[in-house]
Structures are given as C-alpha cells and as structure tokens.
Design a protein around this motif. Structure first.
Motif, PDB file in Angstrom:
ATOM      1  N   THR A 160      64.945  11.995  50.790  1.00 28.82           N
ATOM      2  CA  THR A 160      64.798  10.942  52.213  1.00 28.82           C
ATOM      3  C   THR A 160      64.731   9.718  51.469  1.00 28.82           C
ATOM      4  N   LEU A 161      64.719   9.655  49.589  1.00 29.57           N
ATOM      5  CA  LEU A 161      64.823   8.459  49.246  1.00 29.57           C
ATOM      6  C   LEU A 161      65.632   7.709  48.615  1.00 29.57           C
ATOM      7  N   ALA A 162      65.713   6.608  48.896  1.00 30.50           N
ATOM      8  CA  ALA A 162      66.916   5.721  48.467  1.00 30.50           C
ATOM      9  C   ALA A 162      66.472   5.085  46.998  1.00 30.50           C
ATOM     10  N   GLY A 163      67.335   6.561  45.755  1.00 30.58           N
ATOM     11  CA  GLY A 163      67.117   6.166  44.366  1.00 30.58           C
ATOM     12  C   GLY A 163      65.841   6.687  44.025  1.00 30.58           C
ATOM     13  N   TYR A 164      65.301   6.897  43.542  1.00 30.82           N
ATOM     14  CA  TYR A 164      63.471   7.788  42.873  1.00 30.82           C
ATOM     15  C   TYR A 164      62.194   7.363  42.523  1.00 30.82           C
ATOM     16  N   ASP A 165      62.144   5.417  43.074  1.00 33.41           N
ATOM     17  CA  ASP A 165      60.946   5.117  42.661  1.00 33.41           C
ATOM     18  C   ASP A 165      60.117   5.337  44.020  1.00 33.41           C
TER      19      ASP A 165
END
Length: 336
Positions: A316-321
């Motif tokens: 559900t996220l773009a990347g890992y942050d």
C-alpha cells in the motif's frame, strides 16, 4: 576491488549479505503495449537489491542492521547517493568492498492500475562478493550477530563457502563456550538463513543443508513443478538432511504464505490492508518481517502471519518509509 565503504560505529545484530543496485522506477497508469507511447505519472530512483531491501526494512523495524556486499567506487556518480541512503536508514556498511565496474541497474515499470511491477535488470558485469571478502570483512565479528541472512547469488560456490564458514564458526564458538570460555553477547547463537529466489539458482539443495531458515520464492517453487505453497514447503523440506532442524518458508503473493518445520505445515492467508500501490520489494519485506518476528518469538505461525501483514502493508506504500509507523511488532503481537 578496493578498500572499504562507509563505516558505522554501532554494533549490528543482523547481517544481510547479497546484492545492491539502483532501481529506476517509473509509475504508469497501466502497463504499456509494445511499441506504444505513454506518459509516466511518477519517476523515482531507489536503492534496490534483495539483501539491500531486506536490510532497509529491518532497519525501519528498529533492528541494528548491517549490509555486506559490493558498492561502486568513490568516483561513481551513484556512490555518494547510495552511501547517504544507507546512512539515512541507519544501515551499517563498514564491511562493504568496492568495484570500479558500473553498478547494476534495474528499470522498473509500476502499474497504478494493478500495482504490478515489471523489472528489466542489467548487471553491467558487476562483481559479486567473494568468500575471501566475506571472511576479511566480518570473520572477527560473526559473534556479534543474532541473525545472518544470505541472498543466493549466481556465484553459488562463494555463497556455499560463506554458509560453510558461518556454520563452522558458530560450531567452534559454541564448543568454546561449552568448554568454559567466556562468552560475549550472543556468541555462537546466531541464526543462518538463505533466500532462494531465481529459478536458475544452481545447487539449491546443497545450500538448504547449511541454513536454519530457507526462504523459497513462488517462481523457484514453480520451476521445480510445485504448484501450491503447501506442497512447495513440504517438498523443499524433504531436500534437507535427515534430522536437520530447518524451517522452510514460502511467500505466495496474494495467496499468503506457508512454512514447514519437521512434519508440521503452517499456512496463513495474505494481508490486504488497503489498495495496492507498489509491490516492488514485497518479497524482501516479507523476509525482513519474518526475521524480525522470529528474533522476538518462537511462535512460527505468529512470525509467518506478521511477515504477511508487513508485506501487505508495504504493497500500500510507495517505497518503504511508511513501514515504521504501520507495523509495530508489540501492538501486532498483543492484538494477535
């Protein structure tokens, strides 16, 4: 090869050994037809590679993590950016070696419509970490780790020798402690895991005999003729030595994941907490989630469930942050 990369003054508890590359990611509305034009929605550069990604997620989960692999030379345009990104994530790179060869690049198309990712990878002839470099970098520090994770790479002979070294050193440290030598923190107690992802991986059976935890990908399992995750972990477990206490784990994307220990098989469903945005690195997130959970609990089903939960959140996220805020282990354990 030359020198070392960045140094860290912390003592890592998890070591991830494997690939580091640069992912050039373009987000599109839908996957394009061949020989067509389409405008991109978003473009970003992201540090990639399985072991590199796994170390990123582990660090976001508040583990002191070290990445060991090959970085480009100081004169490379990617060197400063990579090193700063490792530092931003709190990942130690003190043992890394360097190469003058251009860093591997992965061109990634992410479909907003489906969340799928399509990868075109170019290794540029970049060298893999050798067994000698592994020994030179961390041999005198193996006792400090609680978990050592290897990504199976094309240089299988070197990975095999690294696994053998980690096993023999652990056995020697355990023997010393049994015979009265003073133990340092965690001495001889680290877990050894290996990820087998690519279908073309050579001699995986030998690798599996040298690990406490083996992660097998859906693609690798299917290349062996295993059509579902339950049969995959059972069949893969049969490749281990008789009497070997090894956990075989297989994430199966939207179907969930399975694990086999001894004759016990556990299957858990996938977690879908929201709309799929970006599946790039979901498998690496699963691996990190499982390691994180197993370092805190002996409950195999709980670890498998948490890994699926974390991978689902990552999608559900773009990347890992955003993982740091969305996947608190203590809250998850209490709720489960």
């Amino acid at each position: 090869m030359q020198g070392t990369a960045a140094a860290g003054d912390q003592q890592a508890t998890v070591l991830c050994v494997g690939l580091n590359d640069v992912d050039l990611i373009t987000v599109v509305e839908r996957y394009p037809e061949e020989d067509s034009d389409q405008r991109g929605i978003e473009y970003r550069r992201q540090r990639g590679g399985n072991a590199s990604n796994t170390s990123t997620v582990l660090s976001h989960l508040h583990n002191c993590c070290e990445f060991l692999g090959v970085l480009p030379s100081c004169s490379s345009p990617e060197y400063s950016w990579l090193l700063e990104d490792f530092r931003r994530c709190g990942i130690i790179t003190a043992g890394c070696v360097q190469s003058d060869v251009p860093l591997p690049m992965a061109t990634v198309l992410v479909s907003r419509q489906t969340g799928s990712r399509t990868i075109v990878y170019c290794d540029n002839g970049f060298p893999e970490l050798s067994h000698k470099q592994f020994v030179d970098s961390v041999m005198d520090r193996l006792h400090q780790y609680r978990w050592i994770h290897f990504e199976l790479r094309p240089k299988v002979d070197d990975v095999l020798r690294m696994l053998e070294t980690a096993n023999s050193q652990r056995a020697a440290m355990t023997s010393d402690v049994r015979h009265g030598a003073k133990a340092t923190r965690g001495q001889g107690s680290y877990v050894i895991s290996v990820e087998i992802e690519k279908p073309e991986c050579d001699r995986p059976e030998r690798v599996m005999t040298l690990a406490d935890v083996v992660f097998i990908s859906k693609d690798w399992a299917r290349s062996r003729g295993w059509t579902d995750m339950r049969s995959a972990v059972i069949s893969a477990r049969s490749l281990c030595r008789p009497g070997q206490v090894t956990v075989v784990v297989s994430p199966w994307a939207e179907e969930g994941a399975a694990a086999c220990q001894n004759d016990d098989v556990i299957v858990v469903p996938a977690c879908a907490p929201g709309d799929v945005v970006d599946t790039l690195g979901a498998g690496d997130t699963f691996v990190a989630g499982f390691i994180h959970a197993r370092m805190r609990s002996s409950d195999l089903k709980l670890a498998l469930t948490y890994a699926c939960h974390l991978a689902g959140v990552k999608c559900t996220l773009a990347g890992y942050d955003g993982l740091r805020e969305c996947a608190d282990w203590q809250k998850f354990e209490a709720k489960t």
